[in-house]
Design a protein around this motif. Structure first.
Motif, PDB file in Angstrom:
ATOM      1  N   LEU A 172     -66.794  35.239 -17.723  1.00  0.00           N
ATOM      2  CA  LEU A 172     -66.774  33.665 -17.288  1.00  0.00           C
ATOM      3  C   LEU A 172     -67.036  32.949 -18.631  1.00  0.00           C
ATOM      4  O   LEU A 172     -68.130  32.764 -19.185  1.00  0.00           O
ATOM      5  CB  LEU A 172     -67.706  33.684 -16.418  1.00  0.00           C
ATOM      6  N   ILE A 173     -66.109  32.096 -18.901  1.00  0.00           N
ATOM      7  CA  ILE A 173     -66.347  30.979 -20.059  1.00  0.00           C
ATOM      8  C   ILE A 173     -66.246  29.551 -19.092  1.00  0.00           C
ATOM      9  O   ILE A 173     -65.219  29.293 -18.534  1.00  0.00           O
ATOM     10  CB  ILE A 173     -64.897  30.856 -20.902  1.00  0.00           C
ATOM     11  N   LEU A 174     -67.450  28.814 -19.093  1.00  0.00           N
ATOM     12  CA  LEU A 174     -67.250  27.574 -18.659  1.00  0.00           C
ATOM     13  C   LEU A 174     -66.613  26.537 -19.454  1.00  0.00           C
ATOM     14  O   LEU A 174     -66.760  26.111 -20.593  1.00  0.00           O
ATOM     15  CB  LEU A 174     -68.785  27.065 -18.646  1.00  0.00           C
ATOM     16  N   LEU A 175     -65.500  26.068 -18.675  1.00  0.00           N
ATOM     17  CA  LEU A 175     -64.593  25.042 -19.388  1.00  0.00           C
ATOM     18  C   LEU A 175     -65.159  23.702 -19.191  1.00  0.00           C
ATOM     19  O   LEU A 175     -65.258  22.776 -20.445  1.00  0.00           O
ATOM     20  CB  LEU A 175     -63.224  25.234 -18.934  1.00  0.00           C
ATOM     21  N   LYS A 176     -65.430  23.319 -18.064  1.00  0.00           N
ATOM     22  CA  LYS A 176     -65.905  21.906 -17.850  1.00  0.00           C
ATOM     23  C   LYS A 176     -66.630  21.845 -16.412  1.00  0.00           C
ATOM     24  O   LYS A 176     -66.404  22.854 -15.778  1.00  0.00           O
ATOM     25  CB  LYS A 176     -65.015  20.879 -17.939  1.00  0.00           C
ATOM     26  N   THR A 177     -67.355  20.797 -16.284  1.00  0.00           N
ATOM     27  CA  THR A 177     -67.981  20.547 -14.983  1.00  0.00           C
ATOM     28  C   THR A 177     -67.404  19.016 -14.513  1.00  0.00           C
ATOM     29  O   THR A 177     -67.389  18.128 -15.354  1.00  0.00           O
ATOM     30  CB  THR A 177     -69.427  20.501 -14.951  1.00  0.00           C
ATOM     31  N   ASN A 178     -66.712  19.375 -13.471  1.00  0.00           N
ATOM     32  CA  ASN A 178     -66.025  17.859 -12.937  1.00  0.00           C
ATOM     33  C   ASN A 178     -66.974  17.334 -11.846  1.00  0.00           C
ATOM     34  O   ASN A 178     -67.634  18.165 -11.006  1.00  0.00           O
ATOM     35  CB  ASN A 178     -64.695  17.958 -12.156  1.00  0.00           C
ATOM     36  N   THR A 179     -67.246  15.899 -11.820  1.00  0.00           N
ATOM     37  CA  THR A 179     -67.866  15.303 -10.981  1.00  0.00           C
ATOM     38  C   THR A 179     -67.005  14.790  -9.864  1.00  0.00           C
ATOM     39  O   THR A 179     -66.443  13.863 -10.428  1.00  0.00           O
ATOM     40  CB  THR A 179     -69.152  14.339 -11.350  1.00  0.00           C
ATOM     41  N   GLU A 180     -66.925  15.049  -8.913  1.00  0.00           N
ATOM     42  CA  GLU A 180     -65.781  14.511  -7.835  1.00  0.00           C
ATOM     43  C   GLU A 180     -66.466  13.759  -6.631  1.00  0.00           C
ATOM     44  O   GLU A 180     -67.393  14.467  -5.946  1.00  0.00           O
ATOM     45  CB  GLU A 180     -65.038  15.673  -7.221  1.00  0.00           C
ATOM     46  N   LYS A 181     -66.211  12.440  -6.616  1.00  0.00           N
ATOM     47  CA  LYS A 181     -66.958  11.691  -5.665  1.00  0.00           C
ATOM     48  C   LYS A 181     -65.774  11.462  -4.295  1.00  0.00           C
ATOM     49  O   LYS A 181     -64.763  11.169  -4.484  1.00  0.00           O
ATOM     50  CB  LYS A 181     -66.967  10.384  -5.789  1.00  0.00           C
ATOM     51  N   GLY A 182     -66.497  11.394  -3.109  1.00  0.00           N
ATOM     52  CA  GLY A 182     -65.595  11.133  -2.070  1.00  0.00           C
ATOM     53  C   GLY A 182     -66.578  11.392  -0.611  1.00  0.00           C
ATOM     54  O   GLY A 182     -67.648  11.101  -0.587  1.00  0.00           O
ATOM     55  N   ASN A 183     -65.789  11.990   0.520  1.00  0.00           N
ATOM     56  CA  ASN A 183     -66.583  12.057   1.537  1.00  0.00           C
ATOM     57  C   ASN A 183     -67.794  13.001   1.521  1.00  0.00           C
ATOM     58  O   ASN A 183     -69.053  12.701   1.979  1.00  0.00           O
ATOM     59  CB  ASN A 183     -65.721  12.863   2.741  1.00  0.00           C
ATOM     60  N   VAL A 184     -67.617  14.096   0.370  1.00  0.00           N
ATOM     61  CA  VAL A 184     -68.561  15.001   0.313  1.00  0.00           C
ATOM     62  C   VAL A 184     -68.392  15.011  -1.551  1.00  0.00           C
ATOM     63  O   VAL A 184     -67.373  15.298  -1.988  1.00  0.00           O
ATOM     64  CB  VAL A 184     -68.172  16.423   0.813  1.00  0.00           C
ATOM     65  N   ASN A 185     -69.417  14.540  -2.103  1.00  0.00           N
ATOM     66  CA  ASN A 185     -69.382  14.684  -3.317  1.00  0.00           C
ATOM     67  C   ASN A 185     -69.862  16.284  -3.865  1.00  0.00           C
ATOM     68  O   ASN A 185     -70.552  16.822  -3.281  1.00  0.00           O
ATOM     69  CB  ASN A 185     -70.711  13.889  -4.060  1.00  0.00           C
ATOM     70  N   VAL A 186     -69.012  16.363  -4.967  1.00  0.00           N
ATOM     71  CA  VAL A 186     -69.067  17.787  -5.445  1.00  0.00           C
ATOM     72  C   VAL A 186     -69.037  17.878  -6.968  1.00  0.00           C
ATOM     73  O   VAL A 186     -68.620  17.226  -7.661  1.00  0.00           O
ATOM     74  CB  VAL A 186     -67.581  18.611  -5.048  1.00  0.00           C
ATOM     75  N   PHE A 187     -70.229  18.813  -7.227  1.00  0.00           N
ATOM     76  CA  PHE A 187     -70.143  19.257  -8.792  1.00  0.00           C
ATOM     77  C   PHE A 187     -69.206  20.464  -8.939  1.00  0.00           C
ATOM     78  O   PHE A 187     -69.757  21.483  -8.218  1.00  0.00           O
ATOM     79  CB  PHE A 187     -71.547  19.741  -9.317  1.00  0.00           C
ATOM     80  N   ARG A 188     -68.189  20.613  -9.743  1.00  0.00           N
ATOM     81  CA  ARG A 188     -67.306  21.854  -9.544  1.00  0.00           C
ATOM     82  C   ARG A 188     -67.279  22.333 -11.178  1.00  0.00           C
ATOM     83  O   ARG A 188     -66.876  21.572 -11.941  1.00  0.00           O
ATOM     84  CB  ARG A 188     -65.931  21.292  -9.393  1.00  0.00           C
ATOM     85  N   ASN A 189     -68.101  23.389 -11.146  1.00  0.00           N
ATOM     86  CA  ASN A 189     -67.893  24.118 -12.468  1.00  0.00           C
ATOM     87  C   ASN A 189     -66.565  24.911 -12.663  1.00  0.00           C
ATOM     88  O   ASN A 189     -66.278  25.816 -11.750  1.00  0.00           O
ATOM     89  CB  ASN A 189     -69.213  24.981 -12.551  1.00  0.00           C
ATOM     90  N   ILE A 190     -66.002  24.688 -13.788  1.00  0.00           N
ATOM     91  CA  ILE A 190     -64.402  25.409 -13.818  1.00  0.00           C
ATOM     92  C   ILE A 190     -64.593  26.317 -15.044  1.00  0.00           C
ATOM     93  O   ILE A 190     -65.208  26.044 -16.038  1.00  0.00           O
ATOM     94  CB  ILE A 190     -63.548  24.403 -14.160  1.00  0.00           C
ATOM     95  N   TYR A 191     -64.396  27.668 -14.770  1.00  0.00           N
ATOM     96  CA  TYR A 191     -64.370  28.577 -15.574  1.00  0.00           C
ATOM     97  C   TYR A 191     -63.116  29.282 -15.911  1.00  0.00           C
ATOM     98  O   TYR A 191     -62.035  29.091 -14.968  1.00  0.00           O
ATOM     99  CB  TYR A 191     -65.007  29.890 -14.936  1.00  0.00           C
TER     100      TYR A 191
END
Length: 182
Positions: free
Chosen positions: A97-116
């Motif tokens: 697993l290589i961590l590419l980036k983390t997105n912070t997504e705002k919406g009805n439910v806010n999400v931190f998305r770790n992208i591998y």
């Protein structure tokens, strides 16, 4: 479907000590987040493994990488390994697993998305759709992936992956060098 318990985080990515059952349509406060992962598997031919959402699922029949929510008590690597096992029946270890980036997504439910990114040759015939969320899988080139987005077969919001293929390639090369040096 069994209940999915997830940890709630603050805007600084600290656990708040709050655990919720994740439900469709749920709304958290504007300063609360949950953690999700996304796994892009790329084979030695530089093709992307995409999975097709089961028709009965929300946004059914759309093509996407493996992903999902990180369950309470897991870190994102544990969540990625679990989702890959549940959705397509493969096992990976943390070195894959290589961590590419983390997105912070705002919406009805806010999400931190770790992208591998996972550089691995996995045969389609070796995949098992264990949890019933996936109905098919295939490898596509970056160009084919872009065409799938343009035709509405894959989510428009995944276009960033196509647009960052140079960065992804450089990250893959760096990871190969790091592994060779260890």
């Amino acid at each position: 479907m069994e209940e999915e318990l997830v940890d709630v985080y603050d805007e600084n990515r600290n656990k708040k000590g709050k655990i919720i059952e994740r439900k469709e349509g749920e709304i958290l406060s504007s300063d609360e987040y949950i953690l999700a992962i996304q796994c892009w598997i790329i084979n030695s031919n530089n093709e992307i493994l995409l999975t097709k959402r089961k028709a009965t699922k929300k946004n059914g029949n759309m093509w996407e990488p493996t992903g999902g929510l990180v369950q309470s008590g897991e870190n994102s690597m544990d969540g990625a390994k679990r989702e890959l096992k549940e959705e397509i029946g493969i096992s990976v270890d943390e070195n894959d697993l290589i961590l590419l980036k983390t997105n912070t997504e705002k919406g009805n439910v806010n999400v931190f998305r770790n992208i591998y990114v996972i550089n691995k040759d996995i045969q389609i015939n070796d995949l098992e759709f264990i949890d019933g969320e996936v109905s098919d899988a295939k490898y596509v080139t970056f160009e084919e992936f872009k065409n799938m987005i343009d035709k509405g077969e894959a989510f428009k919001w995944l276009e960033w992956f196509y647009e960052n293929q140079k960065t992804i390639f450089e990250l893959q090369q760096q990871n190969k060098q790091d592994l060779d040096n260890n």
